[in-house]
Design a protein around this motif. Structure first.
Motif, PDB file in Angstrom:
ATOM      1  N   ASP A 191     -39.394  -1.042  -6.030  1.00 24.43           N
ATOM      2  CA  ASP A 191     -38.677  -1.256  -4.583  1.00 24.43           C
ATOM      3  C   ASP A 191     -37.596  -2.221  -4.553  1.00 24.43           C
ATOM      4  N   HIS A 192     -37.665  -3.036  -5.243  1.00 22.84           N
ATOM      5  CA  HIS A 192     -36.805  -4.126  -5.485  1.00 22.84           C
ATOM      6  C   HIS A 192     -35.547  -4.200  -6.377  1.00 22.84           C
ATOM      7  N   GLU A 193     -35.455  -2.914  -6.951  1.00 23.85           N
ATOM      8  CA  GLU A 193     -34.618  -2.410  -8.204  1.00 23.85           C
ATOM      9  C   GLU A 193     -34.513  -3.714  -8.940  1.00 23.85           C
ATOM     10  N   LEU A 194     -35.380  -4.126  -9.519  1.00 22.00           N
ATOM     11  CA  LEU A 194     -35.193  -5.370 -10.474  1.00 22.00           C
ATOM     12  C   LEU A 194     -34.464  -4.823 -11.906  1.00 22.00           C
ATOM     13  N   LYS A 195     -33.373  -5.515 -12.292  1.00 21.61           N
ATOM     14  CA  LYS A 195     -32.734  -5.257 -13.433  1.00 21.61           C
ATOM     15  C   LYS A 195     -33.100  -6.344 -14.431  1.00 21.61           C
ATOM     16  N   VAL A 230     -41.566 -14.054  -2.787  1.00 18.75           N
ATOM     17  CA  VAL A 230     -40.647 -13.667  -3.832  1.00 18.75           C
ATOM     18  C   VAL A 230     -39.191 -13.754  -3.501  1.00 18.75           C
ATOM     19  N   SER A 231     -38.436 -14.338  -3.956  1.00 16.88           N
ATOM     20  CA  SER A 231     -36.809 -14.229  -3.710  1.00 16.88           C
ATOM     21  C   SER A 231     -36.201 -13.687  -5.017  1.00 16.88           C
ATOM     22  N   VAL A 232     -35.152 -12.708  -4.946  1.00 19.52           N
ATOM     23  CA  VAL A 232     -34.527 -11.960  -6.031  1.00 19.52           C
ATOM     24  C   VAL A 232     -32.949 -12.785  -6.173  1.00 19.52           C
ATOM     25  N   PHE A 233     -32.778 -13.156  -7.426  1.00 21.43           N
ATOM     26  CA  PHE A 233     -31.265 -13.678  -7.668  1.00 21.43           C
ATOM     27  C   PHE A 233     -30.658 -12.756  -8.527  1.00 21.43           C
ATOM     28  N   GLY A 234     -29.606 -12.001  -8.284  1.00 24.35           N
ATOM     29  CA  GLY A 234     -28.865 -11.065  -9.027  1.00 24.35           C
ATOM     30  C   GLY A 234     -28.076 -11.858 -10.216  1.00 24.35           C
ATOM     31  N   ARG A 235     -27.755 -11.174 -11.252  1.00 21.20           N
ATOM     32  CA  ARG A 235     -27.051 -11.503 -12.335  1.00 21.20           C
ATOM     33  C   ARG A 235     -25.795 -12.365 -12.166  1.00 21.20           C
ATOM     34  N   SER A 236     -25.345 -12.618 -11.047  1.00 18.36           N
ATOM     35  CA  SER A 236     -24.600 -13.499 -10.245  1.00 18.36           C
ATOM     36  C   SER A 236     -24.971 -14.824 -10.012  1.00 18.36           C
ATOM     37  N   GLY A 237     -26.300 -14.988  -9.869  1.00 21.25           N
ATOM     38  CA  GLY A 237     -26.942 -16.206  -9.457  1.00 21.25           C
ATOM     39  C   GLY A 237     -27.250 -16.301  -8.234  1.00 21.25           C
ATOM     40  N   CYS A 238     -26.803 -15.300  -7.482  1.00 19.97           N
ATOM     41  CA  CYS A 238     -26.945 -15.567  -5.957  1.00 19.97           C
ATOM     42  C   CYS A 238     -28.168 -14.696  -5.435  1.00 19.97           C
ATOM     43  N   LYS A 239     -28.944 -15.235  -4.380  1.00 20.40           N
ATOM     44  CA  LYS A 239     -30.031 -14.548  -3.884  1.00 20.40           C
ATOM     45  C   LYS A 239     -29.405 -13.354  -3.115  1.00 20.40           C
ATOM     46  N   GLU A 240     -30.194 -12.104  -3.280  1.00 18.46           N
ATOM     47  CA  GLU A 240     -29.946 -11.184  -2.735  1.00 18.46           C
ATOM     48  C   GLU A 240     -31.021 -10.445  -2.175  1.00 18.46           C
ATOM     49  N   ARG A 258     -33.107  -7.677  -0.673  1.00 16.53           N
ATOM     50  CA  ARG A 258     -33.585  -6.228  -1.039  1.00 16.53           C
ATOM     51  C   ARG A 258     -34.890  -5.866  -0.495  1.00 16.53           C
ATOM     52  N   ALA A 259     -35.057  -4.500  -0.390  1.00 12.14           N
ATOM     53  CA  ALA A 259     -36.282  -3.679   0.289  1.00 12.14           C
ATOM     54  C   ALA A 259     -36.416  -4.287   1.718  1.00 12.14           C
ATOM     55  N   VAL A 260     -35.515  -4.146   2.380  1.00 12.14           N
ATOM     56  CA  VAL A 260     -35.383  -4.700   3.881  1.00 12.14           C
ATOM     57  C   VAL A 260     -36.326  -3.637   4.647  1.00 12.14           C
ATOM     58  N   VAL A 261     -37.407  -4.242   5.411  1.00  9.10           N
ATOM     59  CA  VAL A 261     -37.991  -3.187   6.325  1.00  9.10           C
ATOM     60  C   VAL A 261     -37.096  -2.967   7.408  1.00  9.10           C
TER      61      VAL A 261
END
Length: 276
Positions: A77-81, A98-108, A110-113
């Motif tokens: 659901d969070h499309e983790l890479k 849980v927070s997800v940070f993309g490869r750019s280093g920025c928090k993204e 995702r999976a917004v209700v």
């Protein structure tokens, strides 16, 4: 100790996502075990910053704790890479934010209700509303925002104060769990610069608040700083930006769901029912 210091003291860890080893389960660092309950609860809750909550199995395998069943759904659901960075903040019981940070280093985000007002689902598209220059936003400072309590059921459907049904959905998330959270309603009044949190809700649910919270609406995220009225009631600044962005009108009803970790509110999810 200030609330911001208390938040920093919550135990946390980070992981780099690698699909080869973490597609079906996620290992928790062994050094973090001292913060976990013994024995482990059978399940844990993973709370995404988009407002959703996922239930995963919580198991110990060879002295190491793992998220197992349900983790693959969270990752999907969070499309983790590969190479993305995750942080886990633990409430000391069974919930991890849980927070997800993309490869750019920025928090993204995702999976917004998302939320849909069923009473408006089949209605014709509304005419374009007036812009930010609407004179109704020339607000004074004397009137209090009118607010009332709106209890939230544990089911996926929620009845609002007007008797209408609001459905909480997450597109494509077949196993997403939407939990009960403290909720209240407010309407547009002259005082639009602050969102007042009803004292009855704070007392009933024994809530505390971060120094800065997230407003989550259909357009994304904005932030509001905590303030206090002279009678110690809690409010948050920056509410006028939400009113303007959503072109809030006199008879619109705003449903505010407070997302929290261990009774500490960090975000307010906003749904608007348009007045007739």
């Amino acid at each position: 100790m200030s609330e911001s210091e208390e938040e920093v003291d919550l135990p946390r860890f980070f992981k780099v996502f690698l699909s080869e080893t973490a597609s079906e389960s996620m290992a928790i660092p062994m050094s973090f075990s001292e913060h976990l309950q013994d024995p482990l609860p059978q399940t844990a809750k993973l709370q995404g910053i988009g407002g959703g909550v996922w239930t995963v199995s919580f198991k110990k395998i060879r002295d190491c704790a793992y998220f197992t069943s349900g983790w693959s759904k969270f990752a999907e659901d969070h499309e983790l890479k590969d190479g993305e960075f995750l942080t886990f903040v633990y409430d000391g019981s069974h919930t991890f934010e849980v927070s997800v940070f993309g490869r750019s280093g920025c928090k993204e985000m995702r999976a917004v209700v998302e939320t849909v007002n069923l009473s408006d689902a089949n209605s014709d598209e509304e005419e374009e509303e007036e812009g930010d220059d609407d004179p109704s936003f020339d607000a004074g400072e004397d009137d209090e925002v009118s607010q009332g309590l709106c209890p939230v059921d544990s089911d996926e459907t929620v009845s609002n104060a007007e008797g209408e049904i609001v459905l909480c959905i997450a597109a494509g998330f077949s196993s997403l769990e939407v939990e009960s959270n403290p909720c209240f309603t407010t309407t547009l009044k002259n005082r639009i610069y602050e969102l007042l949190i009803p004292a009855i809700v704070v007392k009933e649910h024994r809530l505390t608040f971060c120094d800065r919270i997230k407003y989550i609406d259909g357009e994304g995220i904005m932030y509001g700083a905590k303030g206090k009225w002279s009678d110690d009631r809690i409010c948050f600044k920056g509410w006028d930006r939400i009113c303007r962005r959503n072109r809030l009108k006199e008879f619109d009803v705003v449903h505010c769901e407070m997302l929290h970790i261990r009774k500490k509110v960090h975000s307010i999810k906003i749904t608007i029912t348009r007045g007739r």
